[in-house]
Enzyme design. Sequence first.
Site, PDB file in Angstrom:
ATOM      1  CG  ASP A 163      -1.935   1.142   1.197  1.00 13.03           C
ATOM      2  OD1 ASP A 163      -1.930   1.923   0.225  1.00 13.03           O
ATOM      3  OD2 ASP A 163      -2.739   1.241   2.140  1.00 13.03           O
ATOM      4  CG  ASN A 168       0.407   4.083   3.913  1.00 14.35           C
ATOM      5  OD1 ASN A 168      -0.176   4.615   4.855  1.00 14.35           O
ATOM      6  ND2 ASN A 168      -0.203   3.350   3.004  1.00 14.35           N
ATOM      7  CG  ASP A 182      -1.565   1.487   5.974  1.00 16.35           C
ATOM      8  OD1 ASP A 182      -2.099   0.437   6.347  1.00 16.35           O
ATOM      9  OD2 ASP A 182      -2.179   2.374   5.354  1.00 16.35           O
TER      10      ASP A 182
HETATM   11  N1  ATP Z   1       3.636   4.174  14.907  1.00 19.89           N
HETATM   12  C1  ATP Z   1       3.410   5.304  14.250  1.00 19.89           C
HETATM   13  N2  ATP Z   1       4.271   6.338  14.372  1.00 19.89           N
HETATM   14  C2  ATP Z   1       4.040   7.515  13.730  1.00 19.89           C
HETATM   15  N3  ATP Z   1       2.968   7.753  12.951  1.00 19.89           N
HETATM   16  C3  ATP Z   1       2.065   6.755  12.803  1.00 19.89           C
HETATM   17  C4  ATP Z   1       2.238   5.487  13.423  1.00 19.89           C
HETATM   18  N4  ATP Z   1       1.178   4.698  13.076  1.00 19.89           N
HETATM   19  C5  ATP Z   1       0.391   5.450  12.282  1.00 19.89           C
HETATM   20  N5  ATP Z   1       0.899   6.685  12.107  1.00 19.89           N
HETATM   21  C6  ATP Z   1       0.284   7.814  11.389  1.00 19.89           C
HETATM   22  O1  ATP Z   1      -1.086   7.512  11.215  1.00 19.89           O
HETATM   23  C7  ATP Z   1      -1.434   7.509   9.823  1.00 19.89           C
HETATM   24  C8  ATP Z   1      -2.421   6.414   9.601  1.00 19.89           C
HETATM   25  O2  ATP Z   1      -1.808   5.153   9.846  1.00 19.89           O
HETATM   26  P1  ATP Z   1      -1.969   3.997   8.744  1.00 19.89           P
HETATM   27  O3  ATP Z   1      -1.497   4.484   7.445  1.00 19.89           O
HETATM   28  O4  ATP Z   1      -1.321   2.768   9.285  1.00 19.89           O
HETATM   29  O5  ATP Z   1      -3.575   3.849   8.758  1.00 19.89           O
HETATM   30  P2  ATP Z   1      -4.599   3.371   7.639  1.00 19.89           P
HETATM   31  O6  ATP Z   1      -5.933   3.774   8.105  1.00 19.89           O
HETATM   32  O7  ATP Z   1      -4.383   1.914   7.398  1.00 19.89           O
HETATM   33  O8  ATP Z   1      -4.217   4.192   6.367  1.00 19.89           O
HETATM   34  P3  ATP Z   1      -4.847   4.091   4.859  1.00 19.89           P
HETATM   35  O9  ATP Z   1      -5.745   5.258   4.697  1.00 19.89           O
HETATM   36  O10 ATP Z   1      -3.625   4.213   4.003  1.00 19.89           O
HETATM   37  O11 ATP Z   1      -5.532   2.771   4.757  1.00 19.89           O
HETATM   38  C9  ATP Z   1      -0.108   7.344   9.076  1.00 19.89           C
HETATM   39  O12 ATP Z   1      -0.155   7.936   7.802  1.00 19.89           O
HETATM   40  C10 ATP Z   1       0.868   8.047   9.995  1.00 19.89           C
HETATM   41  O13 ATP Z   1       0.845   9.441   9.753  1.00 19.89           O
HETATM   42 MG    MG Z   2      -2.125   4.559   5.556  1.00 22.98          MG
END
Ligand code: ATP
Ligand code: MG
Length: 237
Positions: A163, A168, A182
């Site tokens: 992804d 990400n 992600d």
């Molecule tokens: N451990 C972490 N440390 C710093 N920032 C984080 C962390 N986990 C998540 N984030 C922040 O939170 C946001 C969302 O996390 P993530 O991309 O995993 O979620 P998602 O809902 O699966 O995203 P998508 O919309 O791509 O499906 C990331 O873009 C990042 O900015």
């Molecule tokens: Mg994400």
Amino acid sequence: MQPPETDFGDDIAVPAAVTMLAAGRPLTPIWRNVLGGLTYRIGTDYFVKFAPRGSDLPLRNEAGRLAWAASYTPVPEVVSSGADDTGEWLVTKAINGWSAVDKRWDKATAVTAIATGLKELHNGVPVKECPFDWSVERRLEKVDRDKIGNPPAIDRLVVCHGDPCAPNTLLGPDGRWVAHVDMAALGVADRWADLAVASYSLSWNYGDGWEELFFATYGIAPDPERIAYYRLLWDLG
Ligand SMILES: Nc1ncnc2c1ncn2[C@@H]1O[C@H](COP(=O)(O)OP(=O)(O)OP(=O)(O)O)[C@@H](O)[C@H]1O
Ligand SMILES: [Mg+2]
């Protein structure tokens, strides 16, 4: 650490499971994805992702992939994961960084970090050790084959992000790539599966005109046939 840009606010009720995990520490809303998944920062040191039941978000896939990838490339450290009748969650340690779509970055800095991060991932994570699959054959099982032809020959198998959209990639305080997040879809695939979508996402987040910098930074000439194929596969998926 300054807070990142948030993309949702207090109008969304905090899930009870998230409130419980926070155990009194302040919650900062960070991200709401298109399927209704929510990410919060807990205090300063942790993040929690919550996928409501029925949202079909494979959070359970992510913990294992993060734990495996952490030996080879910077990703959030998994603290805990779980599920109840309301949904699934994943708690990770905070990385000192901001998403590539945070407004603090100029576009060239963000695009450079995205390309650098993808190259580091593809070069640094061993294909032979990887137990996860993101192959085109498996992905094709879930799409209408009449809408997409046979896949192009594999250029180079790598461990793909799965992804690789701009949000990400995280950049550190110095504006350089610091980690990926992600990783629920991480797995072995042709590197063009990632490259096609990472470059695709630049136009969604930064407007047109950034692909040249992306491919030059990664160090590869664009491959129009593979790019078109893997973008179509992404859109159909
Ligand atoms: N451990 C972490 N440390 C710093 N920032 C984080 C962390 N986990 C998540 N984030 C922040 O939170 C946001 C969302 O996390 P993530 O991309 O995993 O979620 P998602 O809902 O699966 O995203 P998508 O919309 O791509 O499906 C990331 O873009 C990042 O900015
Ligand atoms: Mg994400």
